[in-house]
Design an enzyme around this catalytic site. Structure first.
Site, PDB file in Angstrom:
ATOM      1  N   HIS A 147       0.801  -1.234   0.000  1.00  0.00           N
ATOM      2  CA  HIS A 147       0.000   0.000   0.000  1.00  0.00           C
ATOM      3  C   HIS A 147       0.834   1.285   0.000  1.00  0.00           C
ATOM      4  CE1 HIS A 147      -3.461  -2.471   0.311  1.00  0.00           C
ATOM      5  NE2 HIS A 147      -3.498  -2.642   1.618  1.00  0.00           N
ATOM      6  N   HIS A 221      -9.784   1.897   0.392  1.00  0.00           N
ATOM      7  CA  HIS A 221      -9.657   0.742   1.271  1.00  0.00           C
ATOM      8  C   HIS A 221     -10.711   0.740   2.389  1.00  0.00           C
ATOM      9  CE1 HIS A 221      -7.820  -2.516   3.465  1.00  0.00           C
ATOM     10  NE2 HIS A 221      -6.789  -2.578   2.644  1.00  0.00           N
ATOM     11  N   GLU A 358     -11.461  -4.035  -2.824  1.00  0.00           N
ATOM     12  CA  GLU A 358     -10.580  -3.007  -3.385  1.00  0.00           C
ATOM     13  C   GLU A 358     -10.423  -3.226  -4.885  1.00  0.00           C
ATOM     14  OE1 GLU A 358      -6.986  -3.444  -0.735  1.00  0.00           O
ATOM     15  OE2 GLU A 358      -8.463  -4.679   0.277  1.00  0.00           O
TER      16      GLU A 358
HETATM   17  C1  GLA Z   1      -5.160  -5.438   1.880  1.00  0.00           C
HETATM   18  C2  GLA Z   1      -4.223  -6.570   1.906  1.00  0.00           C
HETATM   19  C3  GLA Z   1      -4.324  -7.266   3.193  1.00  0.00           C
HETATM   20  C4  GLA Z   1      -4.069  -6.326   4.336  1.00  0.00           C
HETATM   21  C5  GLA Z   1      -5.006  -5.179   4.261  1.00  0.00           C
HETATM   22  C6  GLA Z   1      -4.694  -4.147   5.318  1.00  0.00           C
HETATM   23  O1  GLA Z   1      -6.440  -5.849   1.776  1.00  0.00           O
HETATM   24  O2  GLA Z   1      -4.409  -7.460   0.838  1.00  0.00           O
HETATM   25  O3  GLA Z   1      -3.433  -8.324   3.236  1.00  0.00           O
HETATM   26  O4  GLA Z   1      -2.763  -5.855   4.263  1.00  0.00           O
HETATM   27  O5  GLA Z   1      -4.942  -4.574   2.993  1.00  0.00           O
HETATM   28  O6  GLA Z   1      -4.576  -4.708   6.584  1.00  0.00           O
END
Ligand code: GLA
Length: 393
Positions: A147, A221, A358
């Protein structure tokens, strides 16, 4: 006063108290649900939310549509802090996990509601090669980059420009990420426009340009709980995802590079299925994800806006549809939530009390030639749209 009159008077007073209570109760039962009581056109207001340690002030914008649906957005991380939508009886609840204090977002947010970038999800070992040059990004998730790194778009302050139209209201957020920020090449000018429409949709239009060749993958997110944040787990939500393939992952949640069929696996959501039905299956992919944490290769393959997923919460009757032009959708079932975070409602968030959908390009695309490209070059414009559409059964 004779005793008998005294008794009569206190009797009358007690009677009045009971009467008032009964009337109040009756009124509250027939009261117009807030979703309809509000009336009026769409509106947007701004308030102070908090101050970052460096002194920057963060605002919270409240967007309201003509149905009384309400969305709150922070200039910190472009975070959707709260999304209040009606259930099938018109009662509003906040369906987005979040905090009511800025310091919680700064200290401990697992990406609640934020804009994720420059690269949403993972890049293996934080490394990729573009035009013969290798870039090393931060590794902030075990051996991998997640991210956008240590200080991604979720932790940046965005410039906000509110606007109002006939049937909608919105907030345009912009952020310029300097060349080399988080070790990504190119100055990236990013813009995310949130629009709340009168038909209870949150539309997100993303745009970005760069000064040098780079990679980009932006998403939102939000963790949803259609029962209301802080109101239990999401295991009873019925999920449908319009994907017949996905990108299986290794132990560190990096795609192996395969585009595999979902048919016959407990990850297949082409038929509406409760999230909890198969979440504890011994399937190797589910075990690796600690539940669902996978990129679905949408059947629309990123060719125009299309329905990617539909989630129904049977008790409240709330329905969420995710519509996107992106080729992938990360379905994350909140496996890392562990009951230590206290959300907006004041309740702790247990494991799997929120899920994220997402819309995205596939994780680690810069290292997989067979995945759709995430490269952005000067002169080109990165453009994508995703819609969260709310309704009831
Ligand atoms: C995304 C990732 C997860 C986790 C979340 C945040 O969805 O794929 O593995 O890192 O973000 O916790």
């Amino acid at each position: 006063m004779p005793t008998s009159t005294l008794i009569r008077n206190s009797f009358a007073a007690a009677f009045r108290v009971v009467l008032v209570a009964v009337v109040a109760l009756a009124l509250s039962l027939v009261a117009v649900p807030p979703a309809q009581a509000a009336g009026g056109g769409p509106s947007i207001t701004k308030k102070y939310f908090g101050t970052l340690s460096g002194g920057k002030k963060i605002d919270i914008y409240t967007l309201r549509n003509s149905n009384g649906m309400r969305v709150k957005i922070l200039t910190y991380g472009g975070i959707l802090q709260s999304i209040e939508v009606p259930d099938s009886r018109g009662r509003l609840a906040d369906v987005a996990l979040g905090f009511d204090k800025l310091s919680d977002y700064v200290k401990q947010s697992p990406y609640f509601g934020c804009i994720t970038g420059r690269y949403a999800n993972r890049i293996a070992k934080g490394r990729f090669t573009l035009d013969g040059k290798t870039y090393q990004l931060a590794t902030n998730d075990g051996p991998n980059h997640l991210h956008g790194g240590n200080k991604g778009f979720d932790k940046r302050v965005w410039q906000a420009e509110p606007f109002r139209r006939h049937n909608s209201v919105g907030l345009a957020l912009t952020y310029t990420s300097p060349n080399g920020e988080e070790h990504y090449p190119g100055t990236l000018r990013a813009k995310v426009v949130y629009t709340l429409t009168d038909d209870n949709q949150i539309r997100m239009d993303y745009r970005a340009t760069t000064s040098r060749p780079t990679v980009v993958n932006l998403t939102n997110h939000t963790y949803f709980n259609l029962r209301g944040e802080g109101n239990g787990r999401i295991l009873g939500h019925e999920m449908r995802i319009n994907a017949s393939h996905y990108t299986p992952v290794d132990k560190t949640l990096i795609p192996t590079g395969k585009i595999a069929r979902l048919g016959g696996t407990p990850l297949d959501f082409r038929e509406p299925t409760a999230i909890g039905d198969r979440i504890n299956s011994k399937n190797q992919q589910i075990v690796r994800g600690g539940g669902y944490d996978h990129n679905y290769v949408l059947d629309s393959r990123g060719h125009g806006l299309d329905l990617a997923a539909k989630v129904v919460e049977p008790e409240s009757g709330r329905v969420l549809e995710v519509i996107t032009d992106q080729p992938g959708l990360q379905f994350y079932s909140g496996n890392f939530l562990d009951g230590t975070l206290r959300g907006t409602s004041g309740h702790l968030y247990p494991k799997r009390s929120g899920f994220a959908l997402e819309s995205q390009h596939f994780p680690d695309s810069p290292n997989h030639k067979n995945f759709p490209s995430t490269v952005l070059r000067p002169g080109d414009v990165y453009r994508t749209t995703t819609i969260y559409a709310f309704s009831t059964m």
